[in-house]
Scaffold this motif. Structure first.
Motif, short mmCIF file in Angstrom:
data_model
loop_
_atom_site.label_atom_id
_atom_site.label_comp_id
_atom_site.label_asym_id
_atom_site.label_seq_id
_atom_site.Cartn_x
_atom_site.Cartn_y
_atom_site.Cartn_z
N SER A 197 0.85 -1.18 0.00
CA SER A 197 0.00 0.00 0.00
C SER A 197 0.88 1.23 0.00
CB SER A 197 -0.94 -0.02 1.21
OG SER A 197 -0.18 -0.02 2.40
N TYR A 198 0.60 2.14 -0.87
CA TYR A 198 1.35 3.38 -1.00
C TYR A 198 0.38 4.54 -0.93
CZ TYR A 198 4.77 0.16 -2.90
OH TYR A 198 5.60 -0.89 -3.07
N PRO A 199 0.69 5.51 -0.12
CA PRO A 199 -0.23 6.66 -0.07
C PRO A 199 -0.07 7.51 -1.32
CG PRO A 199 1.59 6.94 1.48
CD PRO A 199 1.74 5.62 0.87
N ILE A 200 -1.12 7.80 -1.98
CA ILE A 200 -1.11 8.63 -3.18
C ILE A 200 -2.09 9.77 -2.96
CG2 ILE A 200 -1.58 8.70 -5.64
CD1 ILE A 200 -1.10 5.72 -5.74
N GLN A 201 -1.62 10.93 -3.31
CA GLN A 201 -2.51 12.08 -3.18
C GLN A 201 -3.21 12.27 -4.51
OE1 GLN A 201 -0.53 15.50 -1.75
NE2 GLN A 201 0.21 14.50 0.12
N ASN A 202 -4.43 12.65 -4.44
CA ASN A 202 -5.23 12.84 -5.65
C ASN A 202 -4.80 14.05 -6.43
OD1 ASN A 202 -6.81 10.64 -5.58
ND2 ASN A 202 -8.52 11.61 -4.51
N GLU A 212 -1.37 9.75 -11.66
CA GLU A 212 -0.48 8.59 -11.82
C GLU A 212 0.58 8.89 -12.85
OE1 GLU A 212 -1.96 4.69 -12.32
OE2 GLU A 212 -3.59 5.02 -10.91
N GLU A 213 0.31 9.75 -13.75
CA GLU A 213 1.30 10.14 -14.77
C GLU A 213 2.48 10.84 -14.11
OE1 GLU A 213 -0.63 12.51 -17.70
OE2 GLU A 213 -1.95 10.89 -18.29
N ASP A 214 2.18 11.72 -13.13
CA ASP A 214 3.26 12.41 -12.41
C ASP A 214 4.12 11.39 -11.65
OD1 ASP A 214 2.40 14.85 -13.30
OD2 ASP A 214 1.21 15.28 -11.48
N LEU A 215 3.43 10.43 -11.05
CA LEU A 215 4.15 9.40 -10.32
C LEU A 215 5.02 8.58 -11.27
CD1 LEU A 215 4.68 7.94 -7.65
CD2 LEU A 215 2.69 6.51 -8.16
N GLN A 216 4.46 8.26 -12.41
CA GLN A 216 5.21 7.50 -13.42
C GLN A 216 6.40 8.30 -13.91
OE1 GLN A 216 4.50 4.31 -14.12
NE2 GLN A 216 6.33 4.24 -15.42
N GLN A 217 6.24 9.59 -14.11
CA GLN A 217 7.35 10.45 -14.53
C GLN A 217 8.44 10.49 -13.46
OE1 GLN A 217 5.64 14.25 -15.46
NE2 GLN A 217 5.07 13.66 -17.56
N LEU A 218 8.00 10.60 -12.19
CA LEU A 218 8.96 10.62 -11.09
C LEU A 218 9.73 9.31 -11.04
CD1 LEU A 218 10.06 12.09 -8.58
CD2 LEU A 218 8.24 11.02 -7.27
N MET A 219 9.07 8.19 -11.21
CA MET A 219 9.74 6.90 -11.20
C MET A 219 10.66 6.77 -12.41
SD MET A 219 6.71 4.42 -9.78
CE MET A 219 7.60 2.93 -10.03
N ASP A 220 10.19 7.24 -13.56
CA ASP A 220 11.04 7.21 -14.76
C ASP A 220 12.27 8.09 -14.57
OD1 ASP A 220 9.34 5.46 -16.01
OD2 ASP A 220 8.33 7.01 -17.23
N GLN A 221 12.07 9.23 -13.96
CA GLN A 221 13.20 10.13 -13.70
C GLN A 221 14.21 9.46 -12.77
OE1 GLN A 221 12.08 13.86 -11.92
NE2 GLN A 221 14.03 14.84 -12.45
N ARG A 222 13.75 8.82 -11.73
CA ARG A 222 14.64 8.10 -10.81
C ARG A 222 15.37 6.97 -11.54
NH1 ARG A 222 10.95 7.58 -5.35
NH2 ARG A 222 11.12 9.76 -4.74
N LYS A 223 14.64 6.23 -12.39
CA LYS A 223 15.26 5.16 -13.17
C LYS A 223 16.36 5.72 -14.07
CE LYS A 223 11.51 1.81 -13.55
NZ LYS A 223 10.61 1.13 -14.48
N ARG A 224 16.06 6.86 -14.72
CA ARG A 224 17.07 7.49 -15.60
C ARG A 224 18.30 7.92 -14.81
NH1 ARG A 224 12.55 9.51 -18.46
NH2 ARG A 224 12.47 11.35 -17.15
N LYS A 225 18.06 8.50 -13.62
CA LYS A 225 19.18 8.92 -12.78
C LYS A 225 20.02 7.70 -12.37
CE LYS A 225 17.40 13.15 -10.65
NZ LYS A 225 17.01 13.77 -9.39
N ARG A 226 19.32 6.62 -11.96
CA ARG A 226 20.06 5.40 -11.59
C ARG A 226 20.81 4.84 -12.79
NH1 ARG A 226 15.59 3.55 -8.62
NH2 ARG A 226 15.03 2.27 -10.39
N MET A 227 20.16 4.85 -13.95
CA MET A 227 20.79 4.33 -15.15
C MET A 227 22.01 5.17 -15.52
SD MET A 227 18.97 3.30 -18.75
CE MET A 227 18.52 4.96 -19.16
#
Length: 163
Positions: free
Chosen positions: A15-20, A24-39
């Motif tokens: 369970s992850y708290p998500i603010q309305n 989900e697109e913003d969250l996906q962008q944030l995760m993609d950004q983190r993935k790019r930084k890690r990569m």
């Protein structure tokens, strides 16, 4: 399940708290950004690792070259030392032969001197009367010595003559 105040979404068993307010697109962008930084970080780390590895290989190649050069110098030095040793051994062999020859000659000369210093006696007890009084038979001995020296071979080798 989605309400305007804020809800909890469960996905993949957690369970992850998500603010309305964010989608989900913003969250996906944030995760993609983190993935790019890690990569990017992983790529940079791999690049640094390859550079360190290449630098280490270059150092090992330089060390190998240096050790081979040193090894060749040692082999050359051992070869020169061995040649010098063989020359000295050869010279020692010649000197030993010369010592043996000279020792034999000295022994012969000592025997001749001992023989010369003995009075000549033909077993009748009057050697002095036969050869002129107190000379002790020196005429006979001198004649004998000249014969011995005249017939004595002179031994020499080419190594004895210094140029």
């Amino acid at each position: 399940m989605a309400s305007s105040s804020g809800t909890t979404t469960t996905s993949s068993g957690g369970s992850y708290p998500i603010q309305n307010s964010g989608s989900e697109e913003d969250l996906q962008q944030l995760m993609d950004q983190r993935k790019r930084k890690r990569m990017i970080s992983n790529r940079e780390s791999a690049r640094r690792s390859r550079l360190r590895k290449q630098q280490h290989l270059d150092e090992l190649a330089t060390l190998l070259s240096q050790l081979r050069k040193e090894n060749n110098q040692i082999i050359s030095s051992v070869s020169i030392t061995t040649q010098h040793y063989m020359g000295v051994e050869e010279e020692n062999s010649v000197l030993r032969a010369q010592v043996a020859e000279l020792s034999y000659r000295l022994q012969s000369l000592n025997e001749i001197i001992a023989f010369r210093n003995q009075p000549v006696d033909f077993g009748c007890g009057f050697a002095e009367e036969l050869y002129g009084g107190g000379g002790g038979g020196t005429e006979f001995v001198d004649e004998f010595m000249s014969y011995v020296y005249a017939n004595q071979p002179i031994l020499a080798s080419a190594d004895m003559i210094q140029y």
